[in-house]
Design a protein around this motif. Sequence first.
Motif, PDB file in Angstrom:
ATOM      1  N   SER A  55       0.833  -1.207   0.000  1.00  0.00           N
ATOM      2  CA  SER A  55       0.000   0.000   0.000  1.00  0.00           C
ATOM      3  C   SER A  55       0.868   1.258   0.000  1.00  0.00           C
ATOM      4  CB  SER A  55      -0.943  -0.007   1.198  1.00  0.00           C
ATOM      5  OG  SER A  55      -0.187  -0.047   2.382  1.00  0.00           O
ATOM      6  N   ILE A  56       0.242   2.350  -0.420  1.00  0.00           N
ATOM      7  CA  ILE A  56       0.899   3.666  -0.440  1.00  0.00           C
ATOM      8  C   ILE A  56       0.124   4.536   0.540  1.00  0.00           C
ATOM      9  CG2 ILE A  56       1.568   5.625  -1.879  1.00  0.00           C
ATOM     10  CD1 ILE A  56       1.292   3.753  -4.329  1.00  0.00           C
ATOM     11  N   GLU A  57       0.810   5.006   1.573  1.00  0.00           N
ATOM     12  CA  GLU A  57       0.101   5.741   2.636  1.00  0.00           C
ATOM     13  C   GLU A  57       0.662   7.144   2.815  1.00  0.00           C
ATOM     14  OE1 GLU A  57       0.934   3.102   5.830  1.00  0.00           O
ATOM     15  OE2 GLU A  57      -0.308   1.525   4.953  1.00  0.00           O
ATOM     16  N   GLU A  58      -0.200   8.055   3.243  1.00  0.00           N
ATOM     17  CA  GLU A  58       0.228   9.421   3.572  1.00  0.00           C
ATOM     18  C   GLU A  58       1.064   9.366   4.846  1.00  0.00           C
ATOM     19  OE1 GLU A  58      -0.459  12.284   1.990  1.00  0.00           O
ATOM     20  OE2 GLU A  58      -1.985  11.589   0.560  1.00  0.00           O
ATOM     21  N   THR A  59       2.116  10.179   4.920  1.00  0.00           N
ATOM     22  CA  THR A  59       2.862  10.294   6.177  1.00  0.00           C
ATOM     23  C   THR A  59       2.384  11.561   6.908  1.00  0.00           C
ATOM     24  OG1 THR A  59       4.632  11.659   5.248  1.00  0.00           O
ATOM     25  CG2 THR A  59       4.917   9.273   5.101  1.00  0.00           C
ATOM     26  N   GLU A  69       4.034  13.925   7.885  1.00  0.00           N
ATOM     27  CA  GLU A  69       4.799  15.092   7.414  1.00  0.00           C
ATOM     28  C   GLU A  69       4.288  15.613   6.074  1.00  0.00           C
ATOM     29  OE1 GLU A  69       6.364  12.076   8.181  1.00  0.00           O
ATOM     30  OE2 GLU A  69       6.754  12.720  10.243  1.00  0.00           O
ATOM     31  N   GLY A  70       3.407  14.861   5.419  1.00  0.00           N
ATOM     32  CA  GLY A  70       2.917  15.306   4.105  1.00  0.00           C
ATOM     33  C   GLY A  70       3.586  14.597   2.940  1.00  0.00           C
ATOM     34  N   GLY A  71       4.282  13.524   3.230  1.00  0.00           N
ATOM     35  CA  GLY A  71       4.885  12.731   2.161  1.00  0.00           C
ATOM     36  C   GLY A  71       4.104  11.451   1.926  1.00  0.00           C
ATOM     37  N   LEU A  72       4.730  10.485   1.289  1.00  0.00           N
ATOM     38  CA  LEU A  72       4.089   9.185   1.040  1.00  0.00           C
ATOM     39  C   LEU A  72       5.029   8.069   1.482  1.00  0.00           C
ATOM     40  CD1 LEU A  72       2.570   9.551  -2.567  1.00  0.00           C
ATOM     41  CD2 LEU A  72       1.325   9.617  -0.384  1.00  0.00           C
ATOM     42  N   ARG A  73       4.424   7.040   2.061  1.00  0.00           N
ATOM     43  CA  ARG A  73       5.199   5.848   2.418  1.00  0.00           C
ATOM     44  C   ARG A  73       4.776   4.734   1.468  1.00  0.00           C
ATOM     45  NH1 ARG A  73       4.952   1.506   6.012  1.00  0.00           N
ATOM     46  NH2 ARG A  73       6.998   0.943   6.852  1.00  0.00           N
ATOM     47  N   VAL A  74       5.740   4.281   0.666  1.00  0.00           N
ATOM     48  CA  VAL A  74       5.461   3.308  -0.396  1.00  0.00           C
ATOM     49  C   VAL A  74       5.928   1.935   0.067  1.00  0.00           C
ATOM     50  CG1 VAL A  74       5.949   2.712  -2.812  1.00  0.00           C
ATOM     51  CG2 VAL A  74       5.895   5.135  -2.103  1.00  0.00           C
ATOM     52  N   GLY A  75       5.022   0.992   0.204  1.00  0.00           N
ATOM     53  CA  GLY A  75       5.393  -0.351   0.638  1.00  0.00           C
ATOM     54  C   GLY A  75       6.344  -0.997  -0.359  1.00  0.00           C
ATOM     55  N   ALA A  76       7.236  -1.839   0.155  1.00  0.00           N
ATOM     56  CA  ALA A  76       8.260  -2.466  -0.686  1.00  0.00           C
ATOM     57  C   ALA A  76       7.658  -3.307  -1.804  1.00  0.00           C
ATOM     58  CB  ALA A  76       9.160  -3.346   0.178  1.00  0.00           C
ATOM     59  N   GLU A  77       6.423  -3.800  -1.577  1.00  0.00           N
ATOM     60  CA  GLU A  77       5.811  -4.679  -2.582  1.00  0.00           C
ATOM     61  C   GLU A  77       4.860  -3.955  -3.533  1.00  0.00           C
ATOM     62  OE1 GLU A  77       6.879  -7.652  -3.224  1.00  0.00           O
ATOM     63  OE2 GLU A  77       8.336  -7.132  -1.669  1.00  0.00           O
ATOM     64  N   VAL A  78       4.802  -2.634  -3.442  1.00  0.00           N
ATOM     65  CA  VAL A  78       4.000  -1.886  -4.423  1.00  0.00           C
ATOM     66  C   VAL A  78       4.621  -2.109  -5.800  1.00  0.00           C
ATOM     67  CG1 VAL A  78       3.294   0.418  -5.183  1.00  0.00           C
ATOM     68  CG2 VAL A  78       3.247  -0.169  -2.747  1.00  0.00           C
ATOM     69  N   HIS A  87      23.110  -9.295   5.164  1.00  0.00           N
ATOM     70  CA  HIS A  87      22.408 -10.514   4.723  1.00  0.00           C
ATOM     71  C   HIS A  87      21.154 -10.723   5.584  1.00  0.00           C
ATOM     72  CE1 HIS A  87      21.749 -14.329   2.873  1.00  0.00           C
ATOM     73  NE2 HIS A  87      21.811 -14.966   4.041  1.00  0.00           N
ATOM     74  N   GLY A  88      20.025 -10.868   4.953  1.00  0.00           N
ATOM     75  CA  GLY A  88      18.765 -11.050   5.691  1.00  0.00           C
ATOM     76  C   GLY A  88      18.060  -9.737   5.986  1.00  0.00           C
ATOM     77  N   GLU A  89      18.687  -8.618   5.675  1.00  0.00           N
ATOM     78  CA  GLU A  89      18.028  -7.313   5.897  1.00  0.00           C
ATOM     79  C   GLU A  89      17.063  -7.074   4.730  1.00  0.00           C
ATOM     80  OE1 GLU A  89      20.748  -4.090   6.537  1.00  0.00           O
ATOM     81  OE2 GLU A  89      19.130  -2.689   7.039  1.00  0.00           O
ATOM     82  N   MET A  90      15.829  -6.817   5.083  1.00  0.00           N
ATOM     83  CA  MET A  90      14.789  -6.726   4.057  1.00  0.00           C
ATOM     84  C   MET A  90      14.268  -5.300   3.930  1.00  0.00           C
ATOM     85  SD  MET A  90      11.182  -8.724   4.083  1.00  0.00           S
ATOM     86  CE  MET A  90       9.864  -8.000   3.111  1.00  0.00           C
ATOM     87  N   ILE A  91      14.105  -4.833   2.715  1.00  0.00           N
ATOM     88  CA  ILE A  91      13.476  -3.523   2.500  1.00  0.00           C
ATOM     89  C   ILE A  91      11.972  -3.681   2.737  1.00  0.00           C
ATOM     90  CG2 ILE A  91      12.946  -1.726   0.800  1.00  0.00           C
ATOM     91  CD1 ILE A  91      15.663  -2.189  -0.468  1.00  0.00           C
ATOM     92  N   THR A  92      11.409  -2.797   3.544  1.00  0.00           N
ATOM     93  CA  THR A  92       9.969  -2.870   3.819  1.00  0.00           C
ATOM     94  C   THR A  92       9.196  -1.708   3.200  1.00  0.00           C
ATOM     95  OG1 THR A  92      10.427  -1.794   5.930  1.00  0.00           O
ATOM     96  CG2 THR A  92      10.169  -4.191   5.962  1.00  0.00           C
ATOM     97  N   ALA A  93       9.860  -0.560   3.015  1.00  0.00           N
ATOM     98  CA  ALA A  93       9.164   0.602   2.449  1.00  0.00           C
ATOM     99  C   ALA A  93      10.171   1.631   1.962  1.00  0.00           C
ATOM    100  CB  ALA A  93       8.253   1.248   3.503  1.00  0.00           C
ATOM    101  N   VAL A  94       9.664   2.549   1.154  1.00  0.00           N
ATOM    102  CA  VAL A  94      10.437   3.737   0.765  1.00  0.00           C
ATOM    103  C   VAL A  94       9.579   4.938   1.118  1.00  0.00           C
ATOM    104  CG1 VAL A  94      11.445   5.053  -1.140  1.00  0.00           C
ATOM    105  CG2 VAL A  94      11.638   2.555  -1.118  1.00  0.00           C
ATOM    106  N   THR A  95      10.157   5.885   1.870  1.00  0.00           N
ATOM    107  CA  THR A  95       9.395   7.081   2.238  1.00  0.00           C
ATOM    108  C   THR A  95       9.817   8.260   1.382  1.00  0.00           C
ATOM    109  OG1 THR A  95       9.215   6.277   4.483  1.00  0.00           O
ATOM    110  CG2 THR A  95       8.752   8.600   4.153  1.00  0.00           C
ATOM    111  N   LEU A  96       8.818   8.913   0.805  1.00  0.00           N
ATOM    112  CA  LEU A  96       9.065  10.133   0.036  1.00  0.00           C
ATOM    113  C   LEU A  96       8.746  11.310   0.941  1.00  0.00           C
ATOM    114  CD1 LEU A  96       7.154   9.068  -3.212  1.00  0.00           C
ATOM    115  CD2 LEU A  96       9.626   8.969  -2.827  1.00  0.00           C
ATOM    116  N   PRO A  97       9.696  12.224   1.152  1.00  0.00           N
ATOM    117  CA  PRO A  97       9.396  13.413   1.961  1.00  0.00           C
ATOM    118  C   PRO A  97       8.343  14.268   1.243  1.00  0.00           C
ATOM    119  CG  PRO A  97      11.746  13.278   1.426  1.00  0.00           C
ATOM    120  CD  PRO A  97      11.051  12.247   0.613  1.00  0.00           C
ATOM    121  N   PRO A  98       7.794  15.276   1.906  1.00  0.00           N
ATOM    122  CA  PRO A  98       6.845  16.148   1.210  1.00  0.00           C
ATOM    123  C   PRO A  98       7.441  16.616  -0.107  1.00  0.00           C
ATOM    124  CG  PRO A  98       7.033  16.775   3.511  1.00  0.00           C
ATOM    125  CD  PRO A  98       8.055  15.713   3.278  1.00  0.00           C
TER     126      PRO A  98
END
Length: 328
Positions: free
Chosen positions: A58-62, A64-73, A209-220
């Motif tokens: 999912s893509i959610e509002e933060t 701060e006014g940005g967007l949080r983009v799930g790693a699986e979008v 190793h084993g560290e997984m990306i869960t999201a990318v946050t876009l600032p405002p």
Amino acid sequence: MQPFTYVRASTVKEAAATVAAEPEAKFISGGTNLLDLMKLEIERPTHLVDVSRLALDSIEETPEGGLRVGAEVRNSDLAADPRVRSRYPVLSQALLAGASGQIRNKASTAGNLLQRTRCFYFYNRDMPCNKREPGSGCAALEGFNRMHAVLGASEACIAVHPSDMAVAMAALDAEVETAMPDGKTRTIAIGDLHRLPGSTPHVETALGHGEMITAVTLPPPPPGRQVYRKVRDRASYAFALVSVAAVVERSGDRVRSARIAMGGVTPKPWRATEAEYVLTGAATSDPAFSEAAESALAGAVGHGGNDFKIPLAKRTIWRTLAAAVEGA
Ligand SMILES: Cc1cc2nc3c(=O)[nH]c(=O)nc-3n(C[C@H](O)[C@H](O)[C@H](O)COP(=O)(O)OP(=O)(O)OC[C@H]3O[C@@H](n4cnc5c(N)ncnc54)[C@H](O)[C@@H]3O)c2cc1C
Ligand code: SF4
């Protein structure tokens, strides 16, 4: 293809712990890059942990006014999201400039960031390649290198990072969120996610190793007009020879602020900070654009076949800035 086992993860914690438990285990999402590399036995994971069905799409509002983009979008969904199209058009344009519709429907946000180079010698197991086999040499240095890097490369490797999406994210100052096998999380600035090759081109990112990306946050969204330009051999379905993401804010006939990122010419998504400095406060016209382009490529070194990228990158920066300023 080498035999491997497969499991579909049901939680992020389980996914990270499962990969961490086996040295040759890997996450798989859309599989559009990893499976190609496995078929050629360039990647030889013994165990795959499928993270594509985790609730990270999912893509959610933060706040701060940005967007949080799930790693699986998926890349298609991110490009089409109305909030991305209106507030981060440079990202939407970059995504739509990449791959094909079918691939974008499978490709995930995390997988796109972590896709590996398209250097032909990396894909050819009969040729020396320090990235594939550390210490074997680099066939591209004296070989067919028209697709290769002119900035940030080393004597060990001159490959480029192929992602369009990551270049736009670099211009937007995105942050990458990860989950570690011990249950902790961390945030990595996009500029720190990928490493320059130096003498260890096989170590490509800051992830353990084993560290997984869960999201990318876009600032405002930054103020100013956003433009992505990609120059390639064909009009579609081709990787960038040069790409530029620019965000330019103007105040009258002056540039108030500028962000410029480049792709196709560097081993990682590349912020042209010198060019941004040159532009800030300058007039919104040719001499400043040319000076910015010159400073962005000031340290560029060609390797014969890719010499043409230096003037091409300068012209692409110039044109992207002009396009950004036109409607600002
Ligand atoms: C013909 C073709 C043309 C293309 N053209 C372009 C182009 O023009 N521009 C462009 O940008 N891209 C292009 N691509 C690349 C495409 O965008 C990538 O293959 C895709 O984005 C990878 O995403 P994925 O989900 O399929 O990753 P996968 O193949 O599943 O994984 C890629 C890597 O990411 C790792 N990974 C996946 N998810 C996670 C996670 N959550 N945390 C940690 N690691 C993870 C995997 O272990 C693997 O190492 C092209 C691909 C093809 C096949
Ligand atoms: S440029 Fe890098 S990926 Fe390509 S052959 Fe040389 S070491 Fe390998």
